[in-house]
Every structure is written in structure tokens, then in C-alpha cells.
Write a protein that holds these residues in place. Structure first.
Motif, PDB file in Angstrom:
ATOM      1  N   PRO A 286       0.735  -1.140  -0.033  1.00 52.77           N
ATOM      2  CA  PRO A 286      -0.029  -0.020   0.002  1.00 52.77           C
ATOM      3  C   PRO A 286       0.982   1.365  -0.006  1.00 52.77           C
ATOM      4  N   VAL A 287       0.376   2.300  -0.835  1.00 58.24           N
ATOM      5  CA  VAL A 287       1.109   3.801  -0.580  1.00 58.24           C
ATOM      6  C   VAL A 287      -0.092   4.653  -0.010  1.00 58.24           C
ATOM      7  N   TYR A 288       0.452   5.320   0.853  1.00 56.99           N
ATOM      8  CA  TYR A 288      -0.411   6.182   1.715  1.00 56.99           C
ATOM      9  C   TYR A 288      -0.490   7.478   1.030  1.00 56.99           C
ATOM     10  N   ILE A 289      -1.676   8.002   0.590  1.00 51.67           N
ATOM     11  CA  ILE A 289      -1.813   9.432   0.189  1.00 51.67           C
ATOM     12  C   ILE A 289      -1.976  10.412   0.989  1.00 51.67           C
ATOM     13  N   HIS A 290      -1.245  11.501   1.138  1.00 49.65           N
ATOM     14  CA  HIS A 290      -1.436  12.699   1.875  1.00 49.65           C
ATOM     15  C   HIS A 290      -2.538  13.476   1.391  1.00 49.65           C
ATOM     16  N   ASP A 291      -2.451  13.656   0.500  1.00 51.33           N
ATOM     17  CA  ASP A 291      -3.427  14.407  -0.355  1.00 51.33           C
ATOM     18  C   ASP A 291      -3.505  14.781  -1.910  1.00 51.33           C
ATOM     19  N   ILE A 292      -4.601  15.102  -2.611  1.00 55.28           N
ATOM     20  CA  ILE A 292      -4.753  15.299  -4.089  1.00 55.28           C
ATOM     21  C   ILE A 292      -5.205  16.523  -4.069  1.00 55.28           C
ATOM     22  N   HIS A 293      -4.671  17.297  -5.133  1.00 51.48           N
ATOM     23  CA  HIS A 293      -5.409  18.489  -5.117  1.00 51.48           C
ATOM     24  C   HIS A 293      -5.261  19.225  -6.847  1.00 51.48           C
ATOM     25  N   LEU A 294      -6.245  20.091  -6.897  1.00 49.80           N
ATOM     26  CA  LEU A 294      -6.296  20.491  -8.372  1.00 49.80           C
ATOM     27  C   LEU A 294      -5.547  22.014  -8.506  1.00 49.80           C
ATOM     28  N   GLU A 295      -4.933  22.346  -9.292  1.00 52.54           N
ATOM     29  CA  GLU A 295      -4.381  23.625  -9.374  1.00 52.54           C
ATOM     30  C   GLU A 295      -3.953  24.002 -10.677  1.00 52.54           C
ATOM     31  N   GLU A 296      -3.434  25.066 -11.264  1.00 50.88           N
ATOM     32  CA  GLU A 296      -3.122  25.605 -12.325  1.00 50.88           C
ATOM     33  C   GLU A 296      -1.622  25.643 -12.652  1.00 50.88           C
ATOM     34  N   ASP A 297      -1.373  25.362 -13.948  1.00 53.15           N
ATOM     35  CA  ASP A 297       0.160  25.532 -14.010  1.00 53.15           C
ATOM     36  C   ASP A 297       0.634  26.668 -14.305  1.00 53.15           C
ATOM     37  N   ALA A 298       2.057  27.030 -14.224  1.00 57.30           N
ATOM     38  CA  ALA A 298       2.599  28.329 -14.698  1.00 57.30           C
ATOM     39  C   ALA A 298       2.620  28.574 -16.032  1.00 57.30           C
ATOM     40  N   ALA A 299       3.063  29.699 -16.491  1.00 57.82           N
ATOM     41  CA  ALA A 299       3.586  29.788 -17.883  1.00 57.82           C
ATOM     42  C   ALA A 299       5.115  29.158 -17.916  1.00 57.82           C
ATOM     43  N   SER A 300       5.651  29.237 -19.192  1.00 62.25           N
ATOM     44  CA  SER A 300       7.074  28.854 -19.136  1.00 62.25           C
ATOM     45  C   SER A 300       8.002  29.893 -19.776  1.00 62.25           C
ATOM     46  N   LEU A 301       9.240  29.766 -19.549  1.00 63.10           N
ATOM     47  CA  LEU A 301      10.088  30.720 -19.710  1.00 63.10           C
ATOM     48  C   LEU A 301      11.147  30.271 -20.894  1.00 63.10           C
ATOM     49  N   ASP A 302      11.443  30.867 -22.065  1.00 65.54           N
ATOM     50  CA  ASP A 302      12.386  30.315 -23.055  1.00 65.54           C
ATOM     51  C   ASP A 302      13.472  31.349 -22.981  1.00 65.54           C
TER      52      ASP A 302
END
Ligand code: ADP
Ligand code: MG
Length: 476
Positions: free
Chosen positions: A116-132
Motif C-alpha cells: 500500500p502507498v498512503y496518500i497525504h492529499d490530492i489537489h487541483l491547481e493551475e500550471d505556470a507559464a514557461s520561460l524560454d
């Protein structure tokens, strides 16, 4: 062998599949052209407001249930405030106090053992932009800004690099099975933060953890963990464990080393607070039950079923559950009432061999289960031999014509001993000269006799029987 106990916790970020971004209508798709999929809200223009993507919320809740987490009563998003050029709003919308899932558990398999692997939490979020970055200048590409991300945080319960990678592979496969993400590491859709510490076997408290940020391949995770274990062990061994500090490092692929980024003292204060622009939404039982219906059988469940109910080998079952496409194909074969072991043999050998050779995915493969069934039906009715079945399979794949167009009623192999004996006799009567030569030592004429029978029967005589009969005739 390492003498210390290793403790690992993972933070796995996975991009979700959706038409639009998580808080805007911009397209959620990878693009080579910078700033193509951008909406004003992704660039934080004044007066724009986020609107939560329903599909992303459903998928996040789906994964929360798959991981046996507890779901909150309300859907709430928080602002995580920090400054960085790739973060146009100056904060990231994420979930802090009330994530879509907490306290979960999932069973994985590593080296044939379940754990078994225990999960602390799972959450939804947005990704950041990226830099070139270019010489002397850097450009911001907002395509990735606002792409939905699911972050999964495990408890510190993994014990080796191998186990950590097995967990990541299992999760990627589960995301794919649940159709919430492509889980393509090559496109950077999965990125991990890896936390590693070591301790003595009998220690009551966990050791000092080091966090390695943004490792973007499973191979990288494996190497980074092993590098860290060795680095920390050497320090502990030589009495310098106080030099292992709580810090954030990064994995440098080129030198194959982890490198210091910042220590906990420099940790950023994110000043979390609830995003006032997103109304809280009630998560009802009905909604959860509705989403639960979309959860398919997961890889390990399929594996157990294939072994227990259909008698497949451990190996074959493992091959089939590797990809959702394989499972779908296999299940379709079963629905068509193809015998399970037969379907598995064809799938794991001929079919996977052929898609590999053609470089197509199983989804785009010409020979659908209904066509495989035509071949197997003919085989079962003994209209064709197993050799002919394979020939028809390859012909059908290359000419893209259904197998039935090659199967004719007079293809059957001749397995009747009497029939073959009669043919052999006739041929031998007309081959007195060759028989004499054979008996005088020219034994390779044996193949000549077999050839004659095959010519006469258009290759349909059972070759094993044919050889037996010829051989006993010649011994007379
Ligand atoms: P933070 O909030 O600083 O990110 P958390 O306590 O939430 O820290 O832990 C983040 C990750 O670190 C989790 O995956 C957790 O399992 C892991 N972790 C915590 N303590 C340890 C430890 N002593 N050794 C290894 N991993 C750890
Ligand atoms: Mg963290």
C-alpha cells in the motif's frame, strides 16, 4: 547494500486532459507556437475572472475516489502568493486547506510484491507559464499558464528508488485508464518533487529530508533518489550527518548529481488565502456517485481477473495491463467470445509484434477483434491450419482486407492418415528410380518425396503425418 533505512515521499504533478484550461476558455493543448492558446485571464489582465472547468473538477474528484481519499464538503480554491516571471497573476490558484482528496491509499506492485502507498492529499491547481531563455534575453510563453494540474502528495512511506518509480508508473497507468491524462512524460505532462531521507533501522523519528524539485522523467527520479541516498549515507557514515540539512535541491541530468538550490531558512512564505473570485461549490453525494460510475477496472484488478478467471499466466496478464488500449482490445475479444487464452496468445505475440513492426498504436491497428475472431473461428473449425492462420493474419494486416476474404472452404489441412497414405502410395509407385537411389544412400531424396506430396495436395497435407507415412513406406 545500504545499511540505513530509506524514506521517500513524492509530490507528483500530472497535467489533465481537457478541451479548455482549468480557469479559462483558452485551449488546453501543447503547441509549438508560443502564446497561441492564451486568453486574457491567463495573462492576468485587470478585470478578468476565473471560471472553474467542470470536467477538470470531475476528473480530480474521480482520482480522489480512485485513491480512496476523503472528499471535502465544498470545493474551495486558495491563492498561493509568490513572484516569478512565469506567474502572471503573482499567485497560483491551488488548493491548500480543503483539497479534493485527503488520506488515501492505493496498492501498487513492485518486484511482484504488493504494497500500500498512503496518500497525504490530492489537489487541483493551475500550471505556470514557461520561460524560454536566449542569449541575453528571456521570453514568456503563456501557453502553459492555466493548464490543469493534479498534484498528488504521498506520505513518507516509500522505501527505495525502485518502489518510487513503480508507484509513479502505476499512477501514470491509472490516470490513463481513467482517461484523465495522457500521462506523457516526453511532453512534460508529469513532473515530480522527490523527498528523501535516511535513518537507522531502530530510529523513532524520520531523518532530515531533502527535497529534489521538478524531476521530469522516471529515470531521473530513480537516479536522483539513489544519488541522494548515497550522498546522505556517506555523510552519516563519517559522523557528519548534521551536514544533511532540510533543503531544496535540483537534479542535474548532465552531471548526474543533485545540486543545492535553497535551504529551509530561505523558504518562501506563500501567504495562502481563499481565492475570493471563485465561489465555493457544494460537492454533493449525488455528484460523487455520478462520477464514481465512470471509474473503470484498474490495472491490478484486471490483472487479478485475467489470472484467476481466465487462467492467464502472470506474465501475459502483466503484458496486457501495461496499456489501456491492450486491455480494451482484450476485453473486446472476450465479449466476442474468443477463448481467453487464445485471445491472450494472439494479442501478446502476433498482434503486439505487428503493431510494433508497423509503428502504429493498437487503437489504429487494422485488425480489430472482430477480424481476429474470423481467423480464430476458422482455426477452431479446422478450416485452416495454424500455419495458415498466421499467414492470413499477416496478409490481412498488410493488405487491409478482412481475413474472411482469404479463407475458403477448401483450405483445410489434410489430417486424414488414410488420404495421405493413398497419395504417398501413388507417388511412390511412380518414383521407383528415386527409391532405389534413396536406398543406395542418397537420403536427401526424402525431401523430394515430401515435396511431391505437397505439390499434389497444394500444400495442405499435414507435414508431420506426411513425413511419418513416407518414412514407414521407405522402411518396408
Ligand atoms: P512541505 O509542505 O514543505 O512540502 P510536507 O510535510 O507536506 O512538506 O511534505 C512534502 C513531502 O515530503 C511529502 O510527500 C512527504 O511524504 C515527504 N516527507 C515528509 N517528511 C519526510 C521525510 N522525513 N523523509 C522523506 N520524505 C518526507
Ligand atoms: Mg511541497
Amino acid at each position: 547494500m545500504n545499511k540505513y533505512k530509506v524514506v521517500i515521499g513524492l509530490e507528483m504533478h500530472c497535467e489533465l486532459k481537457s478541451n479548455s484550461k482549468v480557469f479559462s476558455s483558452a485551449k488546453n493543448a501543447y503547441s509549438q507556437i508560443p502564446n497561441e492558446n492564451v486568453w486574457p485571464v491567463d495573462m492576468a489582465f485587470p478585470g478578468t475572472l476565473p471560471v472553474v472547468n467542470k470536467k477538470c473538477v470531475r476528473d480530480a474528484l474521480k482520482m480522489s475516489m480512485v485513491l480512496n481519499c476523503k472528499q471535502p464538503k465544498y470545493l474551495i480554491f486558495d491563492r498561493k502568493n509568490y513572484y516569478y516571471p512565469d506567474l502572471p497573476k503573482g499567485y497560483q490558484i491551488t488548493q491548500m486547506d480543503s483539497p479534493v482528496g485527503v488520506d488515501g491509499k492505493i496498492i501498487i506492485e513492485c518486484d511482484g510484491k504488493r504494497k500500500p502507498v498512503y496518500i497525504h492529499d490530492i489537489h487541483l491547481e493551475e500550471d505556470a507559464a514557461s520561460l524560454d531563455h536566449y542569449f541575453g534575453t528571456s521570453c514568456i510563453d503563456y501557453n502553459r499558464a492555466g493548464v490543469p494540474l493534479l498534484e498528488l502528495v504521498t506520505k513518507p512511506c516509500l522505501e527505495s528508488a525502485k518502489e518510487a518509480v513503480s508507484f509513479l508508473e502505476a499512477m501514470r497507468s491509472i490516470y490513463q485508464f481513467c482517461d484523465v491524462s495522457e500521462g506523457d512524460t516526453k511532453k512534460g505532462q508529469i513532473r515530480c518533487d522527490v523527498n528523501v531521507s535516511i535513518m537507522d533501522e531502530n530510529d523513532k523519528e524520520l531523518g532530515t529530508r531533502v527535497e529534489i524539485k521538478n524531476v521530469n522523467s522516471f529515470g531521473g527520479v530513480y537516479d536522483a533518489i539513489n544519488y541522494e541516498i548515497e550522498r546522505q549515507s556517506k555523510l552519516k557514515e563519517s559522523g557528519r550527518y548534521d551536514e544533511v540539512i532540510q533543503e531544496t535541491r535540483r537534479w542535474d541530468e548532465e552531471s548526474a548529481k543533485t545540486i543545492h538550490m535553497r535551504s529551509k531558512v530561505d523558504a518562501i512564505d506563500y501567504k495562502y488565502f481563499i481565492d475570493p473570485n471563485i465561489p465555493k461549490i457544494k460537492i454533493t453525494k449525488e455528484l460523487l456517485e455520478d462520477i464514481r460510475k465512470e471509474i473503470p477496472a484498474l490495472p491490478l484488478e484486471c490483472k487479478d481477473k485475467y489470472i484467476k478467471e481466465y487462467g492467464l499466466s502472470e506474465y501475459d496478464a502483466s503484458v496486457i495491463i501495461k496499456e489501456k488500449d491492450y486491455v480494451d482490445y482484450y476485453e473486446e475479444c472476450l465479449e466476442l467470445k474468443i477463448e481467453p487464452k487464445m485471445a491472450s496468445n494472439w494479442l501478446t505475440t502476433q498482434i503486439l509484434g505487428e503493431i510494433n513492426h508497423e509503428e502504429v498504436s493498437l487503437k489504429d491497428f487494422y485488425l480489430k477483434p472482430k477480424y481476429l475472431k474470423q481467423i480464430i473461428d476458422a482455426l477452431n473449425k479446422k478450416t485452416i491450419s495454424s500455419k495458415q492462420a498466421k499467414d492470413i493474419f499477416y496478409k490481412s494486416c498488410s493488405e487491409k482486407k478482412e481475413p474472411n476474404s482469404y479463407i475458403t472452404s477448401d483450405m483445410a489441412q489434410i489430417n486424414d492418415k488414410e488420404v495421405i497414405s493413398q497419395i504417398v502410395e501413388k507417388i511412390m509407385e511412380n518414383s521407383q528410380e528415386q527409391i532405389k537411389q534413396y536406398k543406395n544412400g542418397k537420403t536427401n531424396l526424402f525431401d523430394y518425396f515430401v515435396g511431391q506430396v505437397m505439390k499434389e495436395t497444394k500444400g495442405k497435407a499435414n507435414p508431420v503425418l506426411t513425413k511419418e507415412i513416407i518414412s514407414s513406406y521407405l522402411q518396408k
